[in-house]
Design a protein around this motif. Structure first.
Motif, mmCIF file in Angstrom:
data_model
loop_
_atom_site.group_PDB
_atom_site.id
_atom_site.type_symbol
_atom_site.label_atom_id
_atom_site.label_comp_id
_atom_site.label_asym_id
_atom_site.label_seq_id
_atom_site.Cartn_x
_atom_site.Cartn_y
_atom_site.Cartn_z
ATOM 1 N N GLY A 151 0.809 -1.205 0.000
ATOM 2 C CA GLY A 151 0.000 0.000 0.000
ATOM 3 C C GLY A 151 0.845 1.259 0.000
ATOM 4 N N VAL A 152 1.939 1.245 0.757
ATOM 5 C CA VAL A 152 2.845 2.398 0.791
ATOM 6 C C VAL A 152 3.499 2.605 -0.571
ATOM 7 C CG1 VAL A 152 4.996 3.283 1.765
ATOM 8 C CG2 VAL A 152 3.271 2.269 3.271
ATOM 9 N N LEU A 153 3.939 1.524 -1.196
ATOM 10 C CA LEU A 153 4.568 1.636 -2.521
ATOM 11 C C LEU A 153 3.581 2.180 -3.560
ATOM 12 C CD1 LEU A 153 6.695 -1.653 -2.669
ATOM 13 C CD2 LEU A 153 7.512 0.695 -2.356
ATOM 14 N N PHE A 154 2.363 1.673 -3.545
ATOM 15 C CA PHE A 154 1.330 2.183 -4.462
ATOM 16 C C PHE A 154 1.065 3.658 -4.202
ATOM 17 C CE2 PHE A 154 -1.233 -1.212 -6.764
ATOM 18 C CZ PHE A 154 -0.211 -2.154 -6.729
ATOM 19 N N ALA A 155 1.048 4.041 -2.929
ATOM 20 C CA ALA A 155 0.767 5.430 -2.576
ATOM 21 C C ALA A 155 1.867 6.360 -3.064
ATOM 22 C CB ALA A 155 0.605 5.557 -1.060
ATOM 23 N N VAL A 156 3.107 5.961 -2.890
ATOM 24 C CA VAL A 156 4.232 6.793 -3.334
ATOM 25 C C VAL A 156 4.205 6.960 -4.846
ATOM 26 C CG1 VAL A 156 6.749 6.898 -3.534
ATOM 27 C CG2 VAL A 156 5.687 6.274 -1.349
ATOM 28 N N ALA A 157 3.981 5.861 -5.561
ATOM 29 C CA ALA A 157 3.919 5.944 -7.024
ATOM 30 C C ALA A 157 2.777 6.854 -7.477
ATOM 31 C CB ALA A 157 3.749 4.542 -7.610
#
Length: 279
Positions: free
Chosen positions: A182-188
């Protein structure tokens, strides 16, 4: 005809807030708790309307030291006073006043206060007249897109790779692997919004000045959204229900859809209003 920024969002925010209060009251009642319904409805709606004061009265922000959050704070305080007055009127020695007041204050702050931050994001003003309300639109999009893509990342990565439970007693389906996804998706998503989205809304000369801040925005907004999600799951656990309501078949209730957005809204607002992110 010129439409004021937030004119479309405010009635939507009012409607969604009303539905969230309906769901919370239903969950409270399932546990035998009876806060005053009219105090919750009036308090939450008053808070949201106060946060959107600029829509009705632009001078309330432009020419007043209270600014946007000041009006929201006034709405929350008046709402709390309404709850106190309501409990004073019905007190007969039988009601659990402290519990009812606590639930009223929680609902007003949780729904009215956090939805007020969503409104305040939309009402952010640009540095120049040409930006108008488009900067506020970008701020709102940055919140919604980042949080919802984080939700998608949590679900997708958690289903594919999740092994270690994040909060088994509150939400057994959530995993640490899903949270990382979820964090990776959010950053992208934040990177895309602050680059392509900024260009689409503010023109080709819109340049993000701090790439590190954009990454930090994505990380912290995602984490705040997860906390909001878990907090609402805890309330449902306490009420012994799976979903906040069945108004949205396949998704649960309105609060189930908004929980992460409400949790993340103050974090996103701080990033924007302090200039940590921006153009």
């Amino acid at each position: 005809m010129v439409t004021r920024p937030g004119a479309f969002l405010l009635p939507i925010a009012v409607m969604l807030s009303w539905m969230c209060v309906v769901e919370l009251l239903d969950m409270f009642n399932k546990r035998g708790r009876q806060p005053l319904a009219w105090a919750l409805y009036c308090g939450v709606l008053l808070s949201v309307m106060a946060a959107g004061m600029q829509v009705f009265w632009p001078e309330s922000v432009a020419g007043n030291t209270l600014a946007g959050l000041g009006w929201l704070a006034i709405g929350l305080v008046v709402a709390l006073l309404l709850a106190l007055i309501g409990e004073l009127q019905r007190y007969d020695g039988r009601w659990h006043i402290t519990i009812n007041l606590g639930l009223s204050a929680f609902t007003i702050l949780y729904v009215g206060g956090l939805m007020g931050f969503v409104m305040q994001l939309r009402l952010l003003n640009g540095r120049t007249a040409s930006e108008g309300g488009r900067l506020g639109m970008l701020a709102l999009v940055s919140l919604i897109a980042t949080v919802k893509m984080s939700d998608i990342g949590q679900y997708t990565v958690g289903r594919l790779f999740g092994k270690h439970k994040l909060a088994p007693l509150i939400s057994p389906g959530k995993t640490w692997e899903g949270a990382a996804g979820g964090v990776l998706f959010a950053v992208a998503t934040a990177w895309i919004v602050f680059h392509w989205g900024a260009t689409a809304l503010l023109g080709s000369d819109a340049v993000v000045s701090n790439q590190v801040a954009v990454v930090l925005f994505g990380v912290l907004v995602a984490i705040a959204g997860m906390i909001g999600d878990l907090a609402e799951s805890m309330i449902k656990r306490d009420a012994e229900v799976k979903d906040s309501s069945n108004w949205l078949p396949g998704f649960g209730g309105v609060l189930d859809m908004l929980d992460s957005l409400l949790g993340a809204a103050p974090v996103a607002y701080v990033f924007w209003v302090m200039g940590i992110v921006g153009l």
